[in-house]
Design a protein around this motif. Structure first.
Motif, short mmCIF file in Angstrom:
data_model
loop_
_atom_site.label_atom_id
_atom_site.label_comp_id
_atom_site.label_asym_id
_atom_site.label_seq_id
_atom_site.Cartn_x
_atom_site.Cartn_y
_atom_site.Cartn_z
N GLN A 11 3.04 2.11 -0.04
CA GLN A 11 1.94 2.82 -0.70
C GLN A 11 0.61 2.62 0.00
O GLN A 11 -0.23 3.51 0.03
CB GLN A 11 1.86 2.29 -2.13
N ASN A 65 -0.02 1.35 3.27
CA ASN A 65 -0.08 1.36 4.73
C ASN A 65 -0.78 0.14 5.31
O ASN A 65 -1.83 0.27 5.95
CB ASN A 65 -0.82 2.61 5.24
N GLU A 84 -7.21 0.13 6.30
CA GLU A 84 -8.32 1.01 6.65
C GLU A 84 -9.58 0.25 7.07
O GLU A 84 -10.65 0.43 6.50
CB GLU A 84 -8.60 1.96 5.49
C1 NAG Z 1 -0.03 6.30 5.11
O1 NAG Z 1 0.19 6.82 6.42
C2 NAG Z 1 0.87 8.06 6.43
C3 NAG Z 1 1.18 8.41 7.88
O2 NAG Z 1 0.22 7.91 8.74
C4 NAG Z 1 0.00 9.13 5.73
O3 NAG Z 1 0.66 10.36 5.72
C5 NAG Z 1 -0.25 8.67 4.29
O4 NAG Z 1 -1.14 9.55 3.65
C6 NAG Z 1 -0.88 7.26 4.28
N1 NAG Z 1 -0.95 6.79 2.89
C7 NAG Z 1 -2.01 6.16 2.39
C8 NAG Z 1 -1.89 5.78 0.93
O5 NAG Z 1 -3.01 5.91 3.04
#
Ligand code: NAG
Ligand code: NAG
Ligand code: NAG
Ligand code: NAG
Length: 306
Positions: free
Chosen positions: A254, A256, A273
């Motif tokens: 969820q 990343n 992030e």
């Molecule tokens: C996580 O990474 C994927 C692929 O890079 C992306 O599509 C997805 O939106 C990201 N999810 C979040 C919760 O940031």
């Protein structure tokens, strides 16, 4: 509560939240703004915390590495830092990995060899005499032995306080190395196949996905034998007998995660992030995130704290 108990809770928590399944009702991110302890301009590619150091100094001490990740997946170093309580200090311009032992010694892999941390001066100084670019480090529990993997995939075993370095040819084409709490060595090669080094042999681990697009090795600090592995962002536990088991984790997928550390008792540090989050498990378990855990698990966790 002793250290091991706290760490068990940390591990338990991560995986139990995952088992609680999809979030229903109120949509709430498990990461809060108020948990952010650092905001940078680059990706956080490594976080390391030393339980021994934190206990000794009674301060928050978090080491981390920043990098930009190119389209081809290559990392461009943006520095190695330490957060002490609320202040962040840059220790090195180049940082590629961080590792340490249970006594609180911390080592840094850089483009020109290995450095180590001086807690009194809050700086990093050269360790031993290797000048090569080191991409991955692993440190034995409490023997002072350091394994260093060069950019050219040569593994060195470093002893005698950094003075002696011998090529360890049990390992070929390694891309990343890690030791478990029992000093078993794990590595993966250019095809992202994972191996365990047992005596003079290297054996492939089975049960992991073939050709995963991403593979991350994580040393657990709960005294258990084996390591955690994220393959395609799915968590597995890998044992030194070459077996592996998959653990479902919605949590990890969820958010990343770019980097994280398991070893800080009830505190878990996440990179996400370009920010570092400090996740206080006691506070979280007893309040907001608790809502996400099913009643029965909640009960178990509460009993654990009783
Ligand atoms: C996580 O990474 C994927 C692929 O890079 C992306 O599509 C997805 O939106 C990201 N999810 C979040 C919760 O940031
Ligand atoms: C660090 O910052 C937090 C939030 O601003 C504050 O509550 C805490 O007292 C600070 N800690 C120290 C050691 O300065
Ligand atoms: C390494 O240290 C951990 C924590 O102190 C301990 O549980 C484990 O048994 C140690 N392993 C070895 C091989 O000494
Ligand atoms: C491998 O080791 C794990 C952990 O010690 C154990 O649970 C499992 O049964 C072992 N598997 C085999 C095939 O020996």
């Amino acid at each position: 509560m002793n250290t091991i108990a706290k760490i068990l809770i940390a591990t338990f928590f991560i995986f139990s939240v995952a088992h609680a399944g999809p979030i229903e009702g109120k949509k709430k991110s498990i990461l809060d703004e108020s948990d952010i302890i650092y905001t940078g301009k680059h990706d956080i590619v490594k976080i390391y915390t030393s339980l021994a150091l934190m206990e000794e100094l009674q301060q928050r001490i978090v080491f981390f590495i920043e990098a930009d990740i190119n389209n081809d997946g290559r990392k461009v170093d943006k520095g190695l830092y330490v957060i002490i309580d609320n202040s962040t200090t840059k220790l090195l311009d180049s940082g590629k990995d961080i590792s340490g032992d249970v006594t609180g010694k911390v080592y840094f892999a850089t483009k020109d060899g290995i450095y180590t941390y001086n807690r009194k001066k809050n700086n990093a100084y050269k360790y031993g005499n290797m000048g090569e670019s080191i991409v991955s480090l692993a440190v034995e529990n409490n023997t002072g032995v350091v394994y260093a993997l060069t950019e050219n995939h040569v593994l060195y075993k470093i002893t005698e306080n950094g003075k002696k370095s011998d090529v360890d040819d049990r390992v070929k084409h390694a891309q990343e190395i890690v030791l478990d709490m029992f000093d078993n060595l794990y590595y993966y090669d250019e095809n992202k196949k994972l191996f365990v080094v047992v005596g003079q042999d290297t054996k492939e681990v089975y049960g992991l996905p073939n050709n995963p697009t991403s593979l991350t090795l994580i040393k657990p600090f709960n005294g258990m034998e084996g390591i955690f592995v994220l393959a395609n962002n799915e968590p597995y536990t890998v044992f030194s007998n070459c077996t592996s088991i998959k653990t479902e984790s919605a949590t990890l997928k969820q958010i990343n995660l770019t980097a994280y550390s398991y070893d800080a008792t009830v505190l878990i540090y996440f990179g996400h992030e370009k920010k570092i989050y400090e996740y206080n498990l006691v506070a979280k378990i007893l309040t907001s995130v608790f809502e996400r855990i099913s009643e029965s698990i909640k009960e178990k966790v509460t009993n654990f704290f009783a």
